[in-house]
Design a protein around this motif. Structure first.
Motif, PDB file in Angstrom:
ATOM      1  N   THR A  33       0.811  -1.022   0.359  1.00  0.00           N
ATOM      2  CA  THR A  33      -0.009   0.253   0.437  1.00  0.00           C
ATOM      3  C   THR A  33       1.409   1.446  -0.095  1.00  0.00           C
ATOM      4  OG1 THR A  33      -2.053  -0.898   1.327  1.00  0.00           O
ATOM      5  CG2 THR A  33      -2.161   1.472   1.522  1.00  0.00           C
ATOM      6  N   ILE A  34       1.934   0.887   0.863  1.00  0.00           N
ATOM      7  CA  ILE A  34       2.839   2.282   0.737  1.00  0.00           C
ATOM      8  C   ILE A  34       3.327   2.839  -0.411  1.00  0.00           C
ATOM      9  CG2 ILE A  34       4.981   3.256   1.210  1.00  0.00           C
ATOM     10  CD1 ILE A  34       4.029   2.178   4.486  1.00  0.00           C
ATOM     11  N   VAL A  50      -6.637   9.227  -2.317  1.00  0.00           N
ATOM     12  CA  VAL A  50      -6.545   7.574  -2.633  1.00  0.00           C
ATOM     13  C   VAL A  50      -5.754   6.547  -1.636  1.00  0.00           C
ATOM     14  CG1 VAL A  50      -8.226   5.614  -3.272  1.00  0.00           C
ATOM     15  CG2 VAL A  50      -8.552   8.173  -3.671  1.00  0.00           C
ATOM     16  N   GLY A  51      -4.693   6.951  -2.589  1.00  0.00           N
ATOM     17  CA  GLY A  51      -3.850   5.737  -1.803  1.00  0.00           C
ATOM     18  C   GLY A  51      -3.497   6.972  -0.205  1.00  0.00           C
ATOM     19  N   LEU A  52      -3.563   7.750  -0.357  1.00  0.00           N
ATOM     20  CA  LEU A  52      -2.874   8.207   1.178  1.00  0.00           C
ATOM     21  C   LEU A  52      -4.215   7.594   2.559  1.00  0.00           C
ATOM     22  CD1 LEU A  52      -1.649  11.689   0.231  1.00  0.00           C
ATOM     23  CD2 LEU A  52      -0.318   9.811   0.728  1.00  0.00           C
ATOM     24  N   LEU A  53      -5.452   7.531   1.622  1.00  0.00           N
ATOM     25  CA  LEU A  53      -6.089   7.051   3.104  1.00  0.00           C
ATOM     26  C   LEU A  53      -5.855   6.012   3.567  1.00  0.00           C
ATOM     27  CD1 LEU A  53      -8.506   8.154   4.286  1.00  0.00           C
ATOM     28  CD2 LEU A  53     -10.356   6.941   1.834  1.00  0.00           C
ATOM     29  N   VAL A  55      -3.943   3.956   3.175  1.00  0.00           N
ATOM     30  CA  VAL A  55      -2.153   4.082   3.760  1.00  0.00           C
ATOM     31  C   VAL A  55      -2.081   4.160   5.235  1.00  0.00           C
ATOM     32  CG1 VAL A  55      -0.027   5.096   4.784  1.00  0.00           C
ATOM     33  CG2 VAL A  55      -0.154   4.346   2.564  1.00  0.00           C
ATOM     34  N   GLY A  56      -3.034   5.055   5.795  1.00  0.00           N
ATOM     35  CA  GLY A  56      -3.267   5.620   6.951  1.00  0.00           C
ATOM     36  C   GLY A  56      -3.765   4.297   7.868  1.00  0.00           C
ATOM     37  N   LEU A 128      -5.491  10.298   7.784  1.00  0.00           N
ATOM     38  CA  LEU A 128      -7.439  10.711   6.663  1.00  0.00           C
ATOM     39  C   LEU A 128      -6.590  12.139   6.400  1.00  0.00           C
ATOM     40  CD1 LEU A 128     -10.327   8.147   8.179  1.00  0.00           C
ATOM     41  CD2 LEU A 128      -8.830   8.157   6.745  1.00  0.00           C
ATOM     42  N   SER A 129      -6.969  13.292   7.843  1.00  0.00           N
ATOM     43  CA  SER A 129      -6.946  14.234   7.917  1.00  0.00           C
ATOM     44  C   SER A 129      -5.689  14.516   6.646  1.00  0.00           C
ATOM     45  CB  SER A 129      -6.221  15.159   9.176  1.00  0.00           C
ATOM     46  OG  SER A 129      -5.375  14.525   9.728  1.00  0.00           O
TER      47      SER A 129
END
Length: 343
Positions: A33-34, A50-53, A55-56, A128-129
């Motif tokens: 995912t990272i 979406v990718g960062l989400l 990862v969270g 998420l933020s």
């Protein structure tokens, strides 16, 4: 409780235990995912957020999996905190994943489980933020000295182009390389920008410069890239003091910031007149003679004009600062820069 709900609960149950196979599966998903998120960001894809989400979310599952693996080995889940140590954390993670199971799994203390649950929720909200409101940025080079030093780790908040102001320090993506840059915004759409004898002119008016002493630093390798600073006082020996003239520049709206000078006649001290196109911006580094910025066209490796679509965020605050090669080197930490606002 249905089978699906039981499975979902098991992914965040700090009181549970997990097999080695399950731990390795979660670890693989975490790494994948990272990597995917980084590829999406580097490509400028609309799916980057979406990718960062993702990862969270997978980070939460990964932390819980580590705690569950420790419980399965009849050990305290607090040992999972070791995985947060730079570099050594990877080794700790592998050791935890390889721990053999015990006949009697350990259970966490009820209070600790509640505190852990709250911490996981806070961590999840933080990640998420990040996709919507903020981004971290690490300073690898000296182009923004003295405002930002090599090794500064800062937080930048997402910003709409309509809210940009002259003088903001902004993070943007280079249109050709896809790399993130950080510079000071000095030219708005429609502005006429020119450098004359090292002085910035905006719409025909010089931005006043007031002498403000000398910026001094040790001539030595800086940060993980181990680059040495450029000095106005010429070639100096290793460990000697590297000096640059410091000035306070005042923009038309009255905003002030520090800039540095190295060369008496630098390559960017005298330029043609630039007219900033609509929907684009003109960026410059505060270390004027050591900054690859909008004064240089993209065709020669420069930044050129920056489209508003490539602007990502505005620098807000320095969270952490380290002058050394390794972040774990406590002796290189610049404690006085922690929580310093970016002006």
């Amino acid at each position: 409780m249905t089978d699906l709900s039981r499975f979902l609960w098991s992914l965040i149950d700090l009181n549970g235990s997990a097999s080695r196979m399950r731990g390795w599966i979660v670890f693989g998903l975490f790494v994948a995912t990272i990597v995917l998120a980084e590829l999406l960001q580097a490509s400028g894809s609309a799916w980057a957020s979406v990718g960062l989400l993702a990862v969270g979310l997978i980070s939460i599952v990964w932390i819980v999996a580590l705690v569950q693996r420790l419980h399965a080995a009849s050990r305290s889940g607090y040992w999972a905190g070791l995985t947060g140590i730079p570099f050594a954390g990877l080794v700790a993670s592998i050791v935890i994943l390889c721990l053999p199971p015990r006949d009697v799994p350990r259970r966490g203390h009820p209070v600790a489980r509640r505190v852990g649950a709250v911490a996981l929720v806070a961590l999840g909200l933080l990640f998420l933020s990040r996709a919507v409101y903020w981004q971290p940025y690490w300073i690898p080079t000296e182009n923004m000295k003295p405002t930002l030093l090599v090794g500064d780790f800062l937080i930048a908040t997402r910003i709409k182009p309509a809210d940009l102001q002259r003088g903001d320090v902004v993070v943007f993506r280079h249109a050709l390389t896809g790399s993130d840059y950080i510079k000071r915004l000095v030219g708005l759409p429609g502005d006429k920008i020119q450098m004359k004898d090292g002085v910035l002119h905006i719409n025909g008016v010089a931005a006043a410069q007031e002498a403000a002493g000398v910026f001094e630093e040790v001539f030595e390798p800086q940060g993980p890239m181990r680059n040495r600073p450029r000095c106005e006082n010429g070639a100096v020996d290793e460990g000697a003091i590297c000096k640059k003239s410091r000035f306070i520049e005042t923009l038309p709206e009255g905003r002030k910031h520090a800039i540095l000078n190295i060369d008496a006649e630098g390559s960017g001290d005298n330029t043609d007149m630039f007219t900033v196109p609509e929907g684009q911006y003109f960026m410059m580094g505060d270390n004027r003679d050591n900054s690859n910025d909008s004064r240089y066209e993209q065709s020669v490796g420069g930044v050129g004009f920056v489209p508003e679509a490539d602007i990502q965020s505005r620098a807000r605050i320095i969270l952490f600062s380290s002058a050394g090669r390794w972040i774990a080197d406590v002796t290189s930490w610049r404690w006085h820069r922690y929580l310093e606002a970016v002006e």
